[in-house]
Design a protein around this motif. Structure first.
Motif, PDB file in Angstrom:
ATOM      1  N   ILE A 184       1.032  -0.683   0.289  1.00 16.51           N
ATOM      2  CA  ILE A 184      -0.393   0.652  -0.097  1.00 16.51           C
ATOM      3  C   ILE A 184       0.924   1.208  -0.432  1.00 16.51           C
ATOM      4  O   ILE A 184       1.982   0.778   0.486  1.00 16.51           O
ATOM      5  CB  ILE A 184      -0.978   0.244   0.942  1.00 16.51           C
ATOM      6  N   GLY A 185       0.420   2.355  -0.709  1.00 18.76           N
ATOM      7  CA  GLY A 185       1.349   3.761  -0.409  1.00 18.76           C
ATOM      8  C   GLY A 185       2.281   3.824  -2.330  1.00 18.76           C
ATOM      9  O   GLY A 185       1.379   2.549  -2.875  1.00 18.76           O
ATOM     10  N   GLY A 186       2.440   5.114  -2.217  1.00 17.05           N
ATOM     11  CA  GLY A 186       2.761   5.050  -3.883  1.00 17.05           C
ATOM     12  C   GLY A 186       1.748   5.753  -4.440  1.00 17.05           C
ATOM     13  O   GLY A 186       0.884   6.118  -3.604  1.00 17.05           O
ATOM     14  N   PHE A 187       2.446   5.710  -5.776  1.00 22.01           N
ATOM     15  CA  PHE A 187       0.937   6.071  -6.588  1.00 22.01           C
ATOM     16  C   PHE A 187       0.254   5.326  -7.748  1.00 22.01           C
ATOM     17  O   PHE A 187      -0.608   5.855  -7.941  1.00 22.01           O
ATOM     18  CB  PHE A 187       1.667   7.275  -7.716  1.00 22.01           C
ATOM     19  N   GLY A 188       0.851   4.001  -7.709  1.00 21.12           N
ATOM     20  CA  GLY A 188       0.078   3.120  -8.082  1.00 21.12           C
ATOM     21  C   GLY A 188       0.672   1.582  -7.607  1.00 21.12           C
ATOM     22  O   GLY A 188       0.995   1.362  -7.151  1.00 21.12           O
ATOM     23  N   GLY A 189      -0.286   0.832  -7.886  1.00 23.34           N
ATOM     24  CA  GLY A 189      -0.667  -0.620  -7.554  1.00 23.34           C
ATOM     25  C   GLY A 189       0.359  -1.230  -8.995  1.00 23.34           C
ATOM     26  O   GLY A 189      -0.447  -1.412  -9.857  1.00 23.34           O
ATOM     27  N   GLN A 214      -7.673  -9.816 -10.906  1.00 27.00           N
ATOM     28  CA  GLN A 214      -6.232  -9.845 -10.577  1.00 27.00           C
ATOM     29  C   GLN A 214      -5.997  -9.599  -9.072  1.00 27.00           C
ATOM     30  O   GLN A 214      -5.510  -9.905  -8.534  1.00 27.00           O
ATOM     31  CB  GLN A 214      -5.492 -10.002 -12.096  1.00 27.00           C
ATOM     32  N   PHE A 215      -6.580  -8.173  -9.600  1.00 24.92           N
ATOM     33  CA  PHE A 215      -6.448  -7.255  -8.708  1.00 24.92           C
ATOM     34  C   PHE A 215      -7.825  -5.774  -8.190  1.00 24.92           C
ATOM     35  O   PHE A 215      -8.747  -6.180  -9.795  1.00 24.92           O
ATOM     36  CB  PHE A 215      -5.220  -6.760  -8.814  1.00 24.92           C
ATOM     37  N   PHE A 216      -8.201  -5.423  -8.000  1.00 28.97           N
ATOM     38  CA  PHE A 216      -9.328  -4.895  -7.128  1.00 28.97           C
ATOM     39  C   PHE A 216      -8.847  -3.528  -6.212  1.00 28.97           C
ATOM     40  O   PHE A 216      -7.576  -3.801  -5.908  1.00 28.97           O
ATOM     41  CB  PHE A 216     -10.358  -5.312  -6.496  1.00 28.97           C
ATOM     42  N   LEU A 217      -9.264  -2.151  -7.300  1.00 31.12           N
ATOM     43  CA  LEU A 217      -9.122  -0.981  -6.243  1.00 31.12           C
ATOM     44  C   LEU A 217      -9.877  -0.529  -6.038  1.00 31.12           C
ATOM     45  O   LEU A 217     -11.271  -0.741  -6.127  1.00 31.12           O
ATOM     46  CB  LEU A 217      -8.792   0.002  -6.990  1.00 31.12           C
ATOM     47  N   ASP A 218     -10.682   0.038  -4.899  1.00 35.29           N
ATOM     48  CA  ASP A 218     -11.067   0.529  -3.979  1.00 35.29           C
ATOM     49  C   ASP A 218     -11.060   2.120  -3.640  1.00 35.29           C
ATOM     50  O   ASP A 218      -9.921   2.746  -3.800  1.00 35.29           O
ATOM     51  CB  ASP A 218     -12.096   0.377  -2.416  1.00 35.29           C
ATOM     52  N   TYR A 219     -12.406   3.132  -3.851  1.00 33.33           N
ATOM     53  CA  TYR A 219     -12.522   4.940  -3.170  1.00 33.33           C
ATOM     54  C   TYR A 219     -13.978   4.342  -2.545  1.00 33.33           C
ATOM     55  O   TYR A 219     -14.910   4.040  -2.975  1.00 33.33           O
ATOM     56  CB  TYR A 219     -12.402   5.229  -4.733  1.00 33.33           C
ATOM     57  N   GLY A 260      -4.493  -1.399  -3.991  1.00 38.38           N
ATOM     58  CA  GLY A 260      -4.472  -0.179  -3.668  1.00 38.38           C
ATOM     59  C   GLY A 260      -6.042   0.824  -3.509  1.00 38.38           C
ATOM     60  O   GLY A 260      -6.533  -0.294  -3.128  1.00 38.38           O
ATOM     61  N   GLY A 261      -6.130   2.067  -3.478  1.00 39.96           N
ATOM     62  CA  GLY A 261      -7.335   2.561  -3.523  1.00 39.96           C
ATOM     63  C   GLY A 261      -7.014   4.151  -2.802  1.00 39.96           C
ATOM     64  O   GLY A 261      -6.211   4.265  -2.831  1.00 39.96           O
ATOM     65  N   GLU A 262      -8.067   4.544  -2.456  1.00 37.93           N
ATOM     66  CA  GLU A 262      -8.840   6.587  -2.136  1.00 37.93           C
ATOM     67  C   GLU A 262      -9.485   6.336  -1.163  1.00 37.93           C
ATOM     68  O   GLU A 262     -10.591   5.608  -1.789  1.00 37.93           O
ATOM     69  CB  GLU A 262      -7.741   6.709  -3.561  1.00 37.93           C
ATOM     70  N   THR A 263      -9.001   7.228  -0.281  1.00 35.86           N
ATOM     71  CA  THR A 263     -10.089   7.927   0.888  1.00 35.86           C
ATOM     72  C   THR A 263      -9.736   9.050   0.626  1.00 35.86           C
ATOM     73  O   THR A 263      -8.898   9.322   1.134  1.00 35.86           O
ATOM     74  CB  THR A 263      -9.708   7.369   2.197  1.00 35.86           C
TER      75      THR A 263
END
Length: 345
Positions: free
Chosen positions: A42-47, A104-109, A140-143
């Protein structure tokens, strides 16, 4: 610990330190989803994710994005936030698998009126559980804290997922023919669609959600918050067992909108009404809202989360494969020559 802090931004309603705490609290949940292919935490600018293309000669990426919809209002009233994340993952990955792709992968917002770290981490715990069930990584994701845009105690949740499939193995609906069998994979309840109608029918508040119904064997709130089933494992097992011709994810629009999306124009799904194993919650919605049956089948899944089409000679083997993977399934109907799309009789 991050040293970034702005007193001016905090006075405007955004506490960046709460965001840092949220990330720390959610790391334990994200760790559960780590699978081979994840290159960064987690962290950085992209997964970052490295695809394993073993056995795939022509890789095709398949993406899906969705949210939880107004079901999230039930979570607000009940102050229960650890299951809507499962719904969010389900709504994305269940779409992806309809063409034969493996997520394969998931991101949340998450957009919230006020970032309460413990609540955000609770939401993400559900997202992580959904990813574990779908055998994909939360990379990754965004809050985002949105003071003034929504009440402090409310939030919205959406997600995005990517899967991969060999181009030669993408499901081809044009291989379907009259006489092919339709198989229902059972849902766990309302899933994440039609909640604007559900909330209108029950005029939901805390008192009503806490009412126990014998027909449901639970309170109304518990039943409505039941997470959407994630069908990844069952469908991946099914694809190995038989030649699957098409898969429909029964979401908003119910039978009449979703099943035809996986059919050629010259074929229709003929479904025996008595074959549909309608769950008690749908009988309750129909009765309390005095809703015509066609509207019910045009809004809700009615107990059917997915509809799979196979050759009639593969039907029994397909049902057995789905059950062996932990889901319940049964014969729902067949394809007939017609341009009506769906015929329920």
């Amino acid at each position: 610990m991050n040293n970034s802090f702005s007193e001016s931004y905090k006075k405007a309603g955004v506490d960046v330190t709460a965001g840092y705490k949220s990330v720390e609290l959610m790391k334990q949940h994200i760790a559960r989803t780590m699978i081979p292919g994840v290159l960064d935490g987690i962290g950085g600018f992209g997964g970052l994710f490295e695809l394993d293309l073993t056995g795939i000669s022509k890789p095709v990426l398949v993406s899906g994005t969705d949210g939880v919809g107004t079901k999230i209002k039930i979570a607000f009233i009940m102050d229960k936030h650890d299951t809507v994340g499962i719904d969010c993952v389900a709504m994305c990955v269940n779409d992806i698998i309809c063409c034969g792709a493996k997520p394969q992968f998931f991101l949340d917002y998450i957009a919230c009126g006020k970032n309460i770290p413990e609540k955000i981490a609770n939401i993400v715990s559900g997202v992580a559980e959904g990813c574990v069930q779908a055998e994909c990584a939360l990379v990754g994701g965004e809050t985002a804290e949105h003071p003034g845009l929504m009440p402090e105690d409310e939030y919205d949740l959406a997600g995005f997922s990517v899967g991969v499939v060999d181009k030669d193995k993408i499901l081809k609906p044009d291989t379907q023919k009259a006489g092919d069998v339709l198989i229902a994979i059972k849902s766990s309840g309302v899933h994440s669609n039609g909640f604007s109608l559900v909330r209108s029918v029950f005029d939901v508040n805390e008192e009503k959600l806490n009412m126990h119904f014998d027909d449901l064997g639970a309170t109304l709130g518990e039943t409505l918050l039941t997470p959407t089933r994630i069908y990844v494992k069952a469908v991946m097992s099914l694809l190995k067992a038989v030649n699957v011709k098409s898969i429909s994810h029964i979401t908003g629009g119910g039978f009449y909108e979703n099943i035809p999306r996986s059919l050629p124009k010259n074929l229709a799904a003929k479904i025996e009404r008595n074959a549909v194993q309608v769950l008690p919650i749908f009988d309750l919605i129909k009765r309390c809202g005095d809703i015509p049956e066609r509207d019910m089948f045009n809004t809700f899944n009615m107990g059917v989360g997915m509809v799979v089409c196979v050759d009639k000679n593969d039907a029994d083997k397909a049902v057995a494969a789905i059950k062996a993977a932990g889901e319940d399934a049964y014969i729902l109907g067949e394809l007939v020559e017609s341009e009506e799309g769906v015929i329920i009789c």
